[in-house]
Scaffold this motif. Structure first.
Motif, short mmCIF file in Angstrom:
data_model
loop_
_atom_site.label_atom_id
_atom_site.label_comp_id
_atom_site.label_asym_id
_atom_site.label_seq_id
_atom_site.Cartn_x
_atom_site.Cartn_y
_atom_site.Cartn_z
N VAL A 15 37.51 33.96 44.89
CA VAL A 15 36.82 34.11 43.74
C VAL A 15 37.47 35.02 42.76
N ALA A 16 37.51 36.33 43.41
CA ALA A 16 37.80 37.48 42.74
C ALA A 16 39.11 37.37 42.00
N LEU A 17 40.19 36.73 42.71
CA LEU A 17 41.44 36.74 42.24
C LEU A 17 41.41 35.50 41.04
N THR A 19 39.16 34.58 39.02
CA THR A 19 38.28 35.00 38.01
C THR A 19 38.81 36.20 37.23
N ARG A 20 39.60 37.04 37.99
CA ARG A 20 40.17 38.12 37.26
C ARG A 20 40.42 38.36 35.69
N ASP A 21 40.90 37.44 35.49
CA ASP A 21 41.44 37.38 33.90
C ASP A 21 40.04 37.58 33.15
N LEU A 22 39.00 36.61 33.47
CA LEU A 22 37.80 36.47 32.77
C LEU A 22 37.08 37.66 32.84
N HIS A 23 37.19 38.43 34.00
CA HIS A 23 36.28 39.77 34.48
C HIS A 23 37.04 40.64 33.50
N GLU A 24 38.34 40.72 33.55
CA GLU A 24 39.13 41.65 32.59
C GLU A 24 38.94 41.73 31.41
N THR A 25 38.74 40.40 30.86
CA THR A 25 38.42 40.36 29.43
C THR A 25 37.38 41.14 28.79
N LEU A 26 36.37 41.10 29.91
CA LEU A 26 34.81 41.84 29.63
C LEU A 26 34.92 43.23 29.62
N HIS A 27 36.08 43.78 30.20
CA HIS A 27 36.23 45.22 30.15
C HIS A 27 36.62 45.74 28.70
N HIS A 28 37.28 44.51 27.79
CA HIS A 28 37.62 44.92 26.55
C HIS A 28 36.71 44.29 25.53
N LEU A 107 25.64 34.51 41.08
CA LEU A 107 24.95 35.62 41.94
C LEU A 107 25.92 36.64 42.39
N TYR A 108 27.36 36.10 42.59
CA TYR A 108 28.44 36.90 42.99
C TYR A 108 28.55 37.72 41.73
N VAL A 109 28.74 37.05 40.64
CA VAL A 109 29.07 37.94 39.31
C VAL A 109 27.96 38.93 39.05
N ALA A 110 26.82 38.62 39.32
CA ALA A 110 25.48 39.38 38.74
C ALA A 110 25.55 40.77 39.93
N HIS A 111 25.68 40.40 41.21
CA HIS A 111 25.60 41.45 42.21
C HIS A 111 26.83 42.30 41.85
N GLY A 112 28.17 41.68 41.95
CA GLY A 112 29.18 42.57 41.90
C GLY A 112 29.26 43.18 40.50
N ALA A 113 28.39 43.05 39.55
CA ALA A 113 28.60 43.86 38.41
C ALA A 113 28.10 45.19 38.55
N SER A 114 27.15 45.18 39.65
CA SER A 114 26.54 46.49 39.95
C SER A 114 27.81 47.41 40.43
N PHE A 115 28.52 47.06 40.88
CA PHE A 115 29.85 47.88 41.05
C PHE A 115 30.40 48.64 40.07
N GLY A 116 30.30 47.82 38.76
CA GLY A 116 31.02 48.17 37.55
C GLY A 116 30.12 49.38 36.83
N ARG A 117 28.99 49.24 37.12
CA ARG A 117 28.06 50.29 36.71
C ARG A 117 28.52 51.56 37.03
N SER A 118 29.17 51.87 38.09
CA SER A 118 29.52 53.13 38.27
C SER A 118 30.49 53.72 37.31
N SER A 119 31.27 52.71 36.90
CA SER A 119 32.45 53.11 36.01
C SER A 119 31.90 53.67 34.56
N ARG A 164 33.56 25.07 43.48
CA ARG A 164 32.21 25.10 42.88
C ARG A 164 31.58 26.87 42.88
N ILE A 165 31.89 27.48 43.71
CA ILE A 165 31.47 28.89 43.69
C ILE A 165 32.25 29.25 42.66
N GLU A 166 33.58 29.13 42.60
CA GLU A 166 34.69 29.61 41.62
C GLU A 166 34.14 29.11 40.22
#
Length: 187
Positions: A15-17, A19-28, A107-119, A164-166
């Motif tokens: 799932v991380a791999l 959705t990486r592009d969608l995730h990275e887009t949010l960094h910009h 929920l994966y995106v929501a909880h995973g975003a917690s790691f982004g807070r450190s940035s 479905r998770i993806e």
């Protein structure tokens, strides 16, 4: 959606791999991407938190309505965001998880975003020392993350469930981008 063969490396990794592009887009993203900028303004910070607040509120509401996974609750995160920015604003953007697995992706995106807070935690503390920081100062519990990953692996053990998770994760990233866009243009 990506090919099912990579799921052998683990559902979370897949799932991380995928959705990486969608995730990275949010960094910009013009709002969320500013969270790491040393010249972030209080208004931009507040808007970014409101975007995140809307996402967390929607995911937690879906989890509560489904009556599942209390150990993955986002209630504390929602309370932290409310302490920082007040009650959530309504935004004319919808997010509906059609399956439990899709909700798990959310929920994966929501909880995973917690790691982004450190940035952006240190940046906000330096750039906006007087800004409310209940949300960004919180850290994700190791047990919560481990429970989430274990659930993803057990629920996504077949190709269609993993898809479905993806799909739920991809929907979630797209929802955050849409809310950010709407809030930027005042919609």
């Amino acid at each position: 959606m990506t090919e099912l063969a990579p799921i052998r490396r683990g559902v979370r990794a897949h799932v991380a791999l995928s959705t990486r592009d969608l995730h990275e887009t949010l960094h910009h993203d013009p709002v969320l991407g500013r969270l790491t900028a040393p010249d972030i303004t209080p208004r931009c910070y507040r808007t970014a938190l409101q975007v995140l607040q809307r996402f967390y509120e929607v995911v937690e509401r879906a989890r509560q309505q489904a009556g599942i996974w209390p150990d993955l609750s986002l209630q504390m995160v929602c309370a932290q965001l409310q302490a920082d920015v007040g009650p959530p604003q309504e935004v004319e953007t919808q997010l509906v998880y059609e399956t439990e697995e899709a909700l798990l992706g959310g929920l994966y995106v929501a909880h995973g975003a917690s790691f982004g807070r450190s940035s952006f935690r240190t940046n906000i503390a330096q750039a906006l020392p007087d800004a409310p920081q209940a949300f960004i100062s919180a850290r994700l519990g190791k047990q919560t993350w481990q429970s989430l990953v274990a659930l993803m692996e057990s629920r996504g053990c077949d190709g269609p469930a993993a898809e479905r998770i993806e799909r739920g994760a991809a929907q979630s990233f797209a929802f955050v981008a849409a809310v950010s866009s709407r809030m930027r243009i005042g919609g």
